[in-house]
Write a protein that holds these residues in place. Sequence first.
Motif, mmCIF file in Angstrom:
data_model
loop_
_atom_site.group_PDB
_atom_site.id
_atom_site.type_symbol
_atom_site.label_atom_id
_atom_site.label_comp_id
_atom_site.label_asym_id
_atom_site.label_seq_id
_atom_site.Cartn_x
_atom_site.Cartn_y
_atom_site.Cartn_z
ATOM 1 N N ARG A 161 -9.739 7.114 2.548
ATOM 2 C CA ARG A 161 -9.531 8.532 2.897
ATOM 3 C C ARG A 161 -9.823 8.661 4.382
ATOM 4 O O ARG A 161 -10.918 8.319 4.840
ATOM 5 C CB ARG A 161 -10.481 9.403 2.087
ATOM 6 N N VAL A 162 -8.842 9.141 5.127
ATOM 7 C CA VAL A 162 -8.992 9.306 6.570
ATOM 8 C C VAL A 162 -8.743 10.772 6.892
ATOM 9 O O VAL A 162 -7.667 11.304 6.618
ATOM 10 C CB VAL A 162 -7.998 8.405 7.352
ATOM 11 N N ARG A 165 0.836 -1.194 0.000
ATOM 12 C CA ARG A 165 0.000 0.000 0.000
ATOM 13 C C ARG A 165 0.874 1.247 0.000
ATOM 14 O O ARG A 165 2.009 1.230 0.430
ATOM 15 C CB ARG A 165 -0.942 -0.002 1.186
ATOM 16 N N LYS A 166 0.289 2.310 -0.473
ATOM 17 C CA LYS A 166 0.951 3.610 -0.517
ATOM 18 C C LYS A 166 0.206 4.522 0.449
ATOM 19 O O LYS A 166 -1.023 4.600 0.408
ATOM 20 C CB LYS A 166 0.877 4.158 -1.940
ATOM 21 N N VAL A 167 0.938 5.193 1.315
ATOM 22 C CA VAL A 167 0.329 6.073 2.316
ATOM 23 C C VAL A 167 0.797 7.500 2.052
ATOM 24 O O VAL A 167 1.995 7.760 1.964
ATOM 25 C CB VAL A 167 0.714 5.632 3.750
ATOM 26 N N GLU A 168 -0.160 8.409 1.909
ATOM 27 C CA GLU A 168 0.149 9.822 1.692
ATOM 28 C C GLU A 168 -0.532 10.642 2.781
ATOM 29 O O GLU A 168 -1.692 10.394 3.108
ATOM 30 C CB GLU A 168 -0.369 10.285 0.336
ATOM 31 N N ALA A 178 -5.522 16.986 9.110
ATOM 32 C CA ALA A 178 -4.653 16.072 8.376
ATOM 33 C C ALA A 178 -5.530 15.191 7.508
ATOM 34 O O ALA A 178 -6.647 14.836 7.888
ATOM 35 C CB ALA A 178 -3.829 15.220 9.333
ATOM 36 N N LEU A 179 -5.030 14.856 6.342
ATOM 37 C CA LEU A 179 -5.725 13.972 5.418
ATOM 38 C C LEU A 179 -4.758 12.860 5.045
ATOM 39 O O LEU A 179 -3.672 13.119 4.530
ATOM 40 C CB LEU A 179 -6.151 14.737 4.168
ATOM 41 N N VAL A 180 -5.142 11.625 5.349
ATOM 42 C CA VAL A 180 -4.312 10.471 5.027
ATOM 43 C C VAL A 180 -5.031 9.668 3.955
ATOM 44 O O VAL A 180 -6.209 9.330 4.100
ATOM 45 C CB VAL A 180 -4.051 9.587 6.264
ATOM 46 N N THR A 181 -4.326 9.395 2.864
ATOM 47 C CA THR A 181 -4.867 8.569 1.789
ATOM 48 C C THR A 181 -4.043 7.292 1.724
ATOM 49 O O THR A 181 -2.815 7.344 1.622
ATOM 50 C CB THR A 181 -4.808 9.301 0.433
ATOM 51 N N ILE A 182 -4.723 6.157 1.812
ATOM 52 C CA ILE A 182 -4.060 4.858 1.725
ATOM 53 C C ILE A 182 -4.550 4.203 0.441
ATOM 54 O O ILE A 182 -5.753 3.995 0.255
ATOM 55 C CB ILE A 182 -4.403 3.962 2.932
#
Length: 117
Positions: free
Chosen positions: A83-84, A51-54, A63-67
């Motif tokens: 989308r977290v 997985r790629k985590v941004e 904060a916005l975390v996209t996995i």
Amino acid sequence: MAIEADIAANPERAKYKKIPLESIKSALQGSDPASLAMEAFDTNGIEGKPRKVEVAYPQPNQALVTITQNDLVKNSRDTVRYRVELSTFGRTILATSPPMWQIVWVGKRNSNENSAE
């Protein structure tokens, strides 16, 4: 109407199916947004899959975390994206400590949901 207000305030949410926060079995609060987001989905069986985590910080208190995860099911080229969204709610004991974050919204999207058939 609350859903429409959510989408008006965050148009990217319209691309995702909302996941109820009550369904997340891990902690919703902590000092590292990326770790919180990854732990939320490790309990859902994606651990061990590539997985790629941004992580992005659109506002100082957000904060916005996209996995992004490629599905490893045989003969599948499906990609799942989570989308977290997190917000700060204070600091740990010391004023110089990192801010504390809380997950406030989570969504999931499969790559095949937006493709024309």
